[in-house]
Design a protein around this motif. Structure first.
Motif, mmCIF file in Angstrom:
data_model
loop_
_atom_site.group_PDB
_atom_site.id
_atom_site.type_symbol
_atom_site.label_atom_id
_atom_site.label_comp_id
_atom_site.label_asym_id
_atom_site.label_seq_id
_atom_site.Cartn_x
_atom_site.Cartn_y
_atom_site.Cartn_z
ATOM 1 N N ILE A 145 0.829 -1.378 -0.035
ATOM 2 C CA ILE A 145 0.017 0.154 -0.036
ATOM 3 C C ILE A 145 0.687 1.453 0.000
ATOM 4 O O ILE A 145 1.909 1.354 0.676
ATOM 5 N N THR A 146 0.407 2.225 -0.737
ATOM 6 C CA THR A 146 1.117 3.437 -0.801
ATOM 7 C C THR A 146 0.235 4.621 -0.534
ATOM 8 O O THR A 146 -0.942 4.647 -0.717
ATOM 9 N N THR A 147 0.687 5.977 -0.231
ATOM 10 C CA THR A 147 -0.094 7.125 -0.246
ATOM 11 C C THR A 147 0.538 8.058 -1.267
ATOM 12 O O THR A 147 1.797 7.854 -1.375
ATOM 13 N N LEU A 148 -0.110 8.993 -1.522
ATOM 14 C CA LEU A 148 0.310 9.990 -2.805
ATOM 15 C C LEU A 148 0.692 11.270 -2.370
ATOM 16 O O LEU A 148 0.679 12.319 -3.091
ATOM 17 N N GLY A 149 1.179 11.281 -0.976
ATOM 18 C CA GLY A 149 1.347 12.781 -0.577
ATOM 19 C C GLY A 149 0.077 13.475 -0.040
ATOM 20 O O GLY A 149 -0.973 13.182 -0.485
ATOM 21 N N ARG A 150 0.368 14.398 1.350
ATOM 22 C CA ARG A 150 -0.701 15.064 1.796
ATOM 23 C C ARG A 150 -1.612 15.634 0.805
ATOM 24 O O ARG A 150 -1.073 16.503 -0.128
ATOM 25 N N GLY A 151 -3.048 15.669 0.864
ATOM 26 C CA GLY A 151 -3.855 16.389 -0.332
ATOM 27 C C GLY A 151 -3.815 15.434 -1.392
ATOM 28 O O GLY A 151 -4.464 15.951 -2.427
ATOM 29 N N GLY A 152 -3.421 14.234 -1.320
ATOM 30 C CA GLY A 152 -3.357 13.354 -2.430
ATOM 31 C C GLY A 152 -4.658 12.874 -2.778
ATOM 32 O O GLY A 152 -4.852 12.458 -4.372
ATOM 33 N N SER A 153 -5.771 13.079 -2.280
ATOM 34 C CA SER A 153 -7.239 12.626 -2.900
ATOM 35 C C SER A 153 -7.513 13.530 -3.969
ATOM 36 O O SER A 153 -8.387 12.726 -4.914
ATOM 37 N N ASP A 154 -7.116 14.762 -4.253
ATOM 38 C CA ASP A 154 -7.367 15.559 -5.358
ATOM 39 C C ASP A 154 -6.658 14.673 -6.645
ATOM 40 O O ASP A 154 -7.529 14.737 -7.732
ATOM 41 N N THR A 155 -5.459 14.062 -6.250
ATOM 42 C CA THR A 155 -4.567 13.436 -7.479
ATOM 43 C C THR A 155 -5.615 12.056 -7.934
ATOM 44 O O THR A 155 -5.602 11.996 -9.003
ATOM 45 N N THR A 156 -6.005 11.718 -6.868
ATOM 46 C CA THR A 156 -6.537 10.304 -7.272
ATOM 47 C C THR A 156 -7.963 10.409 -8.037
ATOM 48 O O THR A 156 -8.246 9.837 -8.944
#
Ligand code: ADP
Ligand code: ASP
Ligand code: MG
Length: 409
Positions: A145-156
């Motif tokens: 599992i990875t995360t995309l950096g804070r605020g990353g839901s915008d990028t998803t």
């Protein structure tokens, strides 16, 4: 059916009541005949809480374990939203990042999306379901599992919109659009109807946290029309697009600021070729990103060298610089982590002279000392003392008349 990707941020899903409101909004879109994929963030404050837990348990948690932990916030909200939709009679299904195949690289805590498998989502849409996807997370090719950096839901959301060829990506948040500056700092800030990708990217890079930088990059690259709008009120929000048509013909579009800055100076090092590399090399080797750089000449063949880093990296950078100073026979190392960067942004700057002097004059009038300056084609940034942040933003907002709509030339 036209497909829209909606993204709801932390405040918009901050309570079960609010999640029910989101469900209502999604259902209204369905009633208009739209297909909807929804991306949600964790409830507001949840991700910060998880970060704090980690640091209570381990001094330097591994990025891999951080991602396992941080990705849980979004797993709560996807399930709750799917339940809220079902409760209201709207067929829905939730998926984590790995379940829908949001494949990323393995740069834990700041991973980049590499590909998205849309088959599963498409099948659900075809079956008449609303698909709810966890923002901010992905999975590596190896299954971590990875995360995309804070605020990353915008990028998803933007990545899904690109992969699914959605009509638009709608970023629902707690403000009703992109403003000339953060309305929390300048209440007279004005909402923009439209802004170009280029300006939005610059605003985001310079600290406007309304959109994650990567989401804007992604939207620009794949030409995904992006709209920022309120999850609490009606209205068209702000459209971010390529078209210059209809974009306001302002000299300056907005003011961004960044509180996460710190600056370091090494004084009196011998001024000879390779010195910049000697100073910044070890900083880069420690994976510390350097932002602004200024070098000053002294009369005695020595030089002073100043640069800025993220405030979190300040102690580490200071330690490195002290040992470099000793090695190079420099006089002293000084530093300041009570500084901020304030920037004005606008494509109109390209064709107009005198913007910088107008900026400096406005700051001087308020007695604000400028510590560093950097410019590019469409932005001018200054570093000032932290205590002047609000004053500087408001003075510049006023000097460039940003509270009023620009008159067409
Ligand atoms: P979300 O949780 O929905 O992702 P964020 O807190 O990440 O919301 O982003 C919305 C916030 O961004 C607003 O509440 C506002 O304070 C801040 N913000 C900063 N700069 C701007 C700007 N130029 N225009 C609008 N909002 C801004
Ligand atoms: N929950 C994550 C964060 O707080 C991702 C997001 O909200 O976009 O950064
Ligand atoms: Mg956000």
């Amino acid at each position: 059916m036209a497909l829209y990707v909606h993204k709801y941020g932390g405040t918009s899903v901050g309570s079960t009541e609010r999640i029910k409101n989101v469900a209502e909004r999604v259902i209204r879109a369905r009633q208009r005949g739209e297909d909807v994929v929804v991306v949600v963030s964790a409830m507001s404050g949840e991700t910060n809480k998880l970060v704090a837990y980690a640091h209570e348990v381990q001094e330097r948690p591994s990025p891999r374990e951080m991602d396992v932990l941080l990705s849980t916030g979004e797993q709560v909200t996807i399930a709750l939203l799917a339940m809220a939709l079902e409760q209201k009679g709207c067929p829905a299904i939730s998926y984590t990042g790995w379940q829908v195949g949001i494949v990323s690289d393995d740069a834990h805590t700041k991973a980049r999306i590499e590909k998205i498998d849309t088959d599963r989502i498409q099948a659900d849409l075809d079956a008449g379901r609303v698909v709810v996807v966890a923002g901010f997370q992905g999975v590596t090719a190896e299954g971590d599992i990875t995360t995309l950096g804070r605020g990353g839901s915008d990028t998803t959301a933007v990545a899904l919109a690109a992969a699914l060829k959605a009509e638009e990506c709608l970023i629902y948040t707690d403000v009703d659009g992109v403003y000339t500056t953060d309305p929390r700092v300048e209440p007279r800030a004005r909402r923009l109807d439209r802004i170009t990708f280029e300006e939005m990217l610059e605003m985001a890079s310079l600290g406007s946290k309304v959109l994650q930088i990567r989401s804007v990059e992604f939207a620009g690259k794949y030409n995904v029309p992006l709209r920022v709008l309120s999850s609490f009120a009606e209205g068209g929000g702000t459209l971010i697009s390529y078209e210059e048509n209809g974009v306001e013909k302002a000299l300056i579009s907005g003011i961004a600021f960044n509180r996460d800055e710190a600056k370091l100076t090494i004084l009196g090092v011998p001024d000879r070729p390779g010195i910049a590399h000697k100073i910044l090399g070890p900083v880069a080797d420690a994976n510390i990103e350097v932002d602004m750089i200024v070098q000053n000449m002294a009369d005695d063949q020595t030089t002073d060298f100043t640069f800025t880093v993220h405030r979190n990296e300040y102690p580490k950078a200071l330690e490195i610089l002290r040992s470099t100073c000793e090695e190079l026979g420099g006089r002293q190392v000084t530093g300041d982590d009570k500084i901020v960067k304030v920037s004005i942004v606008g494509v109109g700057m390209r064709s107009h002279a005198g913007i910088a002097s107008k900026m400096f004059e406005a700051l001087a009038r308020e007695g604000i000392n400028i510590r560093m300056i950097s410019t590019s084609e469409i932005k001018i940034s200054v570093v000032v003392d932290e205590k002047y942040l609000e004053l500087a933003v408001r003075a510049l907002h006023d000097a460039f008349g940003l509270d009023k709509a620009p008159v067409a030339e």
